[in-house]
Design an enzyme around this catalytic site. Structure first.
Site, PDB file in Angstrom:
ATOM      1  N   ARG A   7       0.927  -1.553   0.243  1.00 53.88           N
ATOM      2  CA  ARG A   7       0.207   0.150  -0.343  1.00 53.88           C
ATOM      3  C   ARG A   7       0.795   1.156  -0.170  1.00 53.88           C
ATOM      4  NH1 ARG A   7      -3.502   2.273   4.726  1.00 53.88           N
ATOM      5  NH2 ARG A   7      -4.454   4.430   3.785  1.00 53.88           N
ATOM      6  N   HIS A   8       0.848   2.409  -0.961  1.00 49.82           N
ATOM      7  CA  HIS A   8       1.215   3.758  -0.696  1.00 49.82           C
ATOM      8  C   HIS A   8       1.300   4.237   0.684  1.00 49.82           C
ATOM      9  CE1 HIS A   8      -2.140   6.239   0.368  1.00 49.82           C
ATOM     10  NE2 HIS A   8      -2.646   4.964  -0.675  1.00 49.82           N
ATOM     11  N   ARG A  57       0.146   8.784  -5.019  1.00 52.17           N
ATOM     12  CA  ARG A  57       0.086   8.261  -3.788  1.00 52.17           C
ATOM     13  C   ARG A  57       1.658   7.096  -4.038  1.00 52.17           C
ATOM     14  NH1 ARG A  57      -4.838   9.384  -3.330  1.00 52.17           N
ATOM     15  NH2 ARG A  57      -6.440   7.513  -2.776  1.00 52.17           N
ATOM     16  N   GLU A  81      -7.627   3.571  -7.057  1.00 45.17           N
ATOM     17  CA  GLU A  81      -7.968   3.782  -5.430  1.00 45.17           C
ATOM     18  C   GLU A  81      -9.701   3.121  -6.468  1.00 45.17           C
ATOM     19  OE1 GLU A  81      -9.178   1.872  -3.082  1.00 45.17           O
ATOM     20  OE2 GLU A  81      -8.274   3.113  -1.035  1.00 45.17           O
TER      21      GLU A  81
END
Length: 212
Positions: A7-8, A57, A81
């Site tokens: 995940r970022h 991001r 997302e």
């Protein structure tokens, strides 16, 4: 069979507990530092392909890891997302508060998590399937040459992957690198940073997929 997921790193909206969705919010300085920690962990894992969401991001997180691995990330829109529609930019508390007030803007039927979302939000089932298709396509392609993929994306896509591959639900903290391994037809997830590992959620259709 093996692939990796990240995940970022942190953003200002993460700190504020705001739904980011498809809004392009950049990493903050903490998020960049987190990405460098993840890169140090991932640089010796034999990665041969990095696939990232187009949102900055996630892409910057992927680029930081890619620099450590001498790899240029591939952008795949299927990893973006979930679009939360009218809820984007609201805090979790504001979403709870406005759900009743915004009833006329909601879909009449509850989504997969048992909650109501705005008409212009992307259905959760659609998120799950596009992310799953992306993972399968890239890992199959790379494994033909004996390679290994890293996928860099977001919170809801992470839940989609764990739901599909583990039949369970996990929330990922920012920049928590994990490895997925298949043995005897069964997948398992191995956190690579014990101090920053995904959190298991007891599956409850009313609460899991809709959290930030």
């Amino acid at each position: 069979m093996t692939f990796y997921v990240l995940r970022h790193g942190q953003t200002d909206w993460n700190v504020q507990a705001r739904l980011q969705g498809s809004t392009d919010i950049p990493l903050n300085d903490t998020g960049r530092a987190q990405a460098h920690v993840a890169a140090d962990i991932l640089k010796d894992q034999g990665l041969t392909r990095i696939v990232a969401s187009p949102l900055s991001r996630a892409l910057e997180t992927a680029q930081i890891v890619g620099a450590a691995c001498a790899l240029e990330p591939i952008i795949d829109d299927r990893l973006i997302e979930r679009n939360f529609g009218l809820f984007e930019g609201m805090t979790i508390d504001e979403v709870r508060q406005h759900r009743e007030e915004m009833r006329e803007h909601m879909n009449p039927a509850a989504d997969l998590d048992g909650k109501h979302y705005p008409h212009n939000a992307e259905p959760l089932g659609q998120v799950i399937e596009r992310v799953y298709d992306c993972i399968n396509a890239h890992k199959a392609d790379e494994q033909l040459s004996g390679g290994t993929c890293l996928f860099v994306f977001h919170g809801i896509p992470f839940r989609a992957v764990t739901r599909k591959f583990l039949n369970d639900m996990y929330s990922s903290p920012n920049a928590a690198p994990v490895r997925f391994e298949e043995r005897d037809g069964k997948w398992r997830m191995i956190p690579l940073d014990p101090n920053n590992a995904p959190i298991q959620q007891i599956y409850n259709a009313q609460t899991t997929m809709g959290r930030i």
